[in-house]
Design an enzyme around this catalytic site. Structure first.
Site, PDB file in Angstrom:
ATOM      1  N   LYS A  87       0.871  -1.180   0.000  1.00  0.00           N
ATOM      2  CA  LYS A  87       0.000   0.000   0.000  1.00  0.00           C
ATOM      3  C   LYS A  87       0.901   1.220   0.000  1.00  0.00           C
ATOM      4  CE  LYS A  87      -4.436   1.125   0.457  1.00  0.00           C
ATOM      5  NZ  LYS A  87      -5.631   0.413  -0.039  1.00  0.00           N
ATOM      6  N   GLY A 187     -25.203   2.430   2.073  1.00  0.00           N
ATOM      7  CA  GLY A 187     -24.214   3.083   1.207  1.00  0.00           C
ATOM      8  C   GLY A 187     -24.499   2.697  -0.237  1.00  0.00           C
ATOM      9  N   GLY A 189     -23.315   3.761  -3.162  1.00  0.00           N
ATOM     10  CA  GLY A 189     -22.330   4.380  -4.053  1.00  0.00           C
ATOM     11  C   GLY A 189     -22.056   3.446  -5.221  1.00  0.00           C
ATOM     12  N   VAL A 191     -20.337   0.632  -5.451  1.00  0.00           N
ATOM     13  CA  VAL A 191     -20.554  -0.793  -5.188  1.00  0.00           C
ATOM     14  C   VAL A 191     -22.008  -1.049  -4.791  1.00  0.00           C
ATOM     15  CG1 VAL A 191     -19.864  -2.774  -3.777  1.00  0.00           C
ATOM     16  CG2 VAL A 191     -18.140  -1.089  -4.433  1.00  0.00           C
TER      17      VAL A 191
HETATM   18  P1  NAD Z   1     -18.509   5.300  -2.926  1.00  0.00           P
HETATM   19  O1  NAD Z   1     -17.823   6.473  -2.357  1.00  0.00           O
HETATM   20  O2  NAD Z   1     -18.877   5.272  -4.359  1.00  0.00           O
HETATM   21  O3  NAD Z   1     -19.872   5.034  -2.114  1.00  0.00           O
HETATM   22  C1  NAD Z   1     -19.990   5.143  -0.733  1.00  0.00           C
HETATM   23  C2  NAD Z   1     -21.427   5.586  -0.450  1.00  0.00           C
HETATM   24  O4  NAD Z   1     -21.624   5.557   0.958  1.00  0.00           O
HETATM   25  C3  NAD Z   1     -21.712   7.012  -0.921  1.00  0.00           C
HETATM   26  O5  NAD Z   1     -22.917   7.047  -1.673  1.00  0.00           O
HETATM   27  C4  NAD Z   1     -21.863   7.805   0.394  1.00  0.00           C
HETATM   28  O6  NAD Z   1     -22.801   8.862   0.314  1.00  0.00           O
HETATM   29  C5  NAD Z   1     -22.339   6.722   1.343  1.00  0.00           C
HETATM   30  N1  NAD Z   1     -22.050   6.985   2.740  1.00  0.00           N
HETATM   31  C6  NAD Z   1     -20.973   7.599   3.287  1.00  0.00           C
HETATM   32  N2  NAD Z   1     -21.098   7.633   4.623  1.00  0.00           N
HETATM   33  C7  NAD Z   1     -22.255   7.009   4.914  1.00  0.00           C
HETATM   34  C8  NAD Z   1     -22.919   6.710   6.132  1.00  0.00           C
HETATM   35  N3  NAD Z   1     -22.413   7.054   7.311  1.00  0.00           N
HETATM   36  N4  NAD Z   1     -24.071   6.025   6.057  1.00  0.00           N
HETATM   37  C9  NAD Z   1     -24.625   5.664   4.875  1.00  0.00           C
HETATM   38  N5  NAD Z   1     -24.046   5.946   3.694  1.00  0.00           N
HETATM   39  C10 NAD Z   1     -22.881   6.588   3.723  1.00  0.00           C
HETATM   40  O7  NAD Z   1     -17.617   4.040  -2.541  1.00  0.00           O
HETATM   41  P2  NAD Z   1     -17.638   2.599  -3.209  1.00  0.00           P
HETATM   42  O8  NAD Z   1     -16.598   2.547  -4.263  1.00  0.00           O
HETATM   43  O9  NAD Z   1     -19.039   2.205  -3.538  1.00  0.00           O
HETATM   44  O10 NAD Z   1     -17.096   1.713  -1.997  1.00  0.00           O
HETATM   45  C11 NAD Z   1     -17.919   1.415  -0.893  1.00  0.00           C
HETATM   46  C12 NAD Z   1     -17.108   0.742   0.198  1.00  0.00           C
HETATM   47  O11 NAD Z   1     -16.536  -0.472  -0.298  1.00  0.00           O
HETATM   48  C13 NAD Z   1     -15.929   1.573   0.706  1.00  0.00           C
HETATM   49  O12 NAD Z   1     -15.768   1.326   2.073  1.00  0.00           O
HETATM   50  C14 NAD Z   1     -14.743   1.021  -0.066  1.00  0.00           C
HETATM   51  O13 NAD Z   1     -13.529   1.185   0.643  1.00  0.00           O
HETATM   52  C15 NAD Z   1     -15.124  -0.442  -0.161  1.00  0.00           C
HETATM   53  N6  NAD Z   1     -14.513  -1.111  -1.317  1.00  0.00           N
HETATM   54  C16 NAD Z   1     -14.762  -0.662  -2.570  1.00  0.00           C
HETATM   55  C17 NAD Z   1     -14.198  -1.302  -3.660  1.00  0.00           C
HETATM   56  C18 NAD Z   1     -14.472  -0.845  -5.068  1.00  0.00           C
HETATM   57  O14 NAD Z   1     -14.153  -1.566  -6.020  1.00  0.00           O
HETATM   58  N7  NAD Z   1     -15.079   0.312  -5.274  1.00  0.00           N
HETATM   59  C19 NAD Z   1     -13.357  -2.427  -3.466  1.00  0.00           C
HETATM   60  C20 NAD Z   1     -13.127  -2.887  -2.159  1.00  0.00           C
HETATM   61  C21 NAD Z   1     -13.711  -2.208  -1.092  1.00  0.00           C
END
Ligand code: NAD
Length: 361
Positions: A87, A187, A189, A191
């Protein structure tokens, strides 16, 4: 030199986490201050994202990069990938301090590691930043599809989480049908939305929640899910809780309120304390599909890009998350250990077995 044996000294911390190498990158011209942590390269080159964050102290940055790189080793090991864990963190405010020069200088530090470390995007960095790093080194994944990369990993991550949910449902109910099961996705977002689509395609009943209420309503309407307020999540009577926003949502305050049978989501580090809360969930009979096992789709996507695999092969590797999760849940049951402890055990065994293979002819 008494500090050498304390966990506060840098080498003490490296020993405590089991790190091989740390590279401190300093370039006053561009303002670059970064730390690359290479945890373990037994299985292959250390792959991990580059996070840009305005850390309060250098010690905080070091602590974060050590913790995150170790978890990458475990994630790749359980996913069956030939990758080690690493990392990088860049100290600074991603909105103000990020420049082409800073990123390209950082790329040159990666280049000098000759493939021992491969990076990708993370919090505070994006595919465009990876393009700048790519101008200096080939050891960067997650560049846009338009320039030959694998692009947005989120649909693959969601697919892996979906497989993890199915594996947990199979363990608990004897079959992995999701029709009639209810899931709270916290959440919505990148994913969370993809996961909602997959769950609805199998006729699961889905509750969606996000701090962005407008988006919650939109996504609920698009997929036929039910929008719920973020602060009522733990009152919902559903089979599965899928945290897809932030980490540490399972903590001392929430653990007693849990009514869900299964926890399975994409967020990293869902348990505030891996050991304590992992054990508590075991005692409470809540099945926790370990986050790093089921959210490995992102790293699988990078691995496929590195290896030049097709999308079909990426999907196959992601579908293996079903079996990987089943193995973890079986070991947890057989040895009465938490599912996180079981996952760690599987990762450590694979690394130690392959270490022996590599030390012989
Ligand atoms: P993203 O930023 O697109 O989505 C996160 C969502 O969570 C946003 O819509 C945000 O408004 C919402 N959010 C933030 N705080 C919140 C809360 N307290 N309560 C409810 N909703 C809340 O992120 P993502 O890419 O969808 O990733 C989501 C999670 O999965 C993260 O923790 C990320 O580290 C993990 N992750 C993502 C990936 C990937 O491929 N994108 C891979 C491994 C792990």
């Amino acid at each position: 030199m008494s500090e050498q044996n304390t966990s506060e000294s840098i080498f003490g911390q490296m020993n405590a986490y089991g790190h091989q190498k740390i590279v401190f990158c300093n370039d006053p011209d561009s303002g670059l201050k970064a730390i690359i942590a290479i945890h373990d390269t037994t299985l292959g080159p250390a792959l991990g994202g580059t996070r840009m964050w305005a850390y309060k102290t250098e010690a905080d940055a070091l602590n974060d990069v050590l913790r995150l790189s170790k978890s990458m080793t475990y994630k790749a090991a359980v996913a069956g990938l030939n990758l080690g864990g690493g990392k990088a963190v860049i100290i600074g405010d991603a909105r103000k301090d990020k420049t082409e020069a800073l990123l390209r200088k950082f790329g040159r530090f990666i280049k000098n590691l000759n493939g021992e470390f491969i990076t990708a995007e993370d919090v505070g960095t994006n595919p465009r930043d990876m393009e700048f790093i790519r101008m200096e080194t080939q050891y960067v994944m997650g560049v846009p599809e338009t320039i030959g990369g694998s692009g947005d990993p989120s649909p693959i991550t969601a697919q892996g989480v979906f497989m993890g949910i199915k594996a947990a449902v199979k363990e608990l109910y004897g079959n992995d049908t999701l029709a009639g099961r209810s899931v709270v996705v916290q959440g919505i977002g990148h994913v969370g939305e993809n996961l909602t689509r997959l769950l609805r395609d199998e006729n699961a009943m889905v509750y969606v929640s996000d701090i962005n209420e407008e988006r919650t309503v939109q996504v609920a309407k698009k997929y036929g899910a039910k929008a719920v307020s973020n602060n009522t999540i733990f009152d919902i009577d559903a089979d599965i809780y899928s945290p897809c926003a932030l980490g540490a949502t399972i903590n001392d305050q929430t653990i007693n309120k849990l009514k869900f049978a299964i926890i399975a989501g994409s967020a990293n580090n869902q348990l505030e304390d891996e050991y304590i809360h992992g054990r508590r969930l075991l005692e409470q009979g809540v099945l926790f599909a370990p986050d790093y096992v089921i959210n490995a789709g992102g790293v699988i996507n990078c691995y496929s890009e590195l290896m030049g695999f097709s999308k079909k092969r990426t999907l196959q590797l992601t579908e293996n998350i079903y079996e990987a999760t089943r193995n973890v849940l079986r070991l947890s049951k057989a040895e009465s250990i938490s599912t996180i402890e079981a996952a760690n055990k599987i990762a450590e065994k694979r690394i130690s077995d392959i270490k022996k293979v590599k030390s012989t002819y």
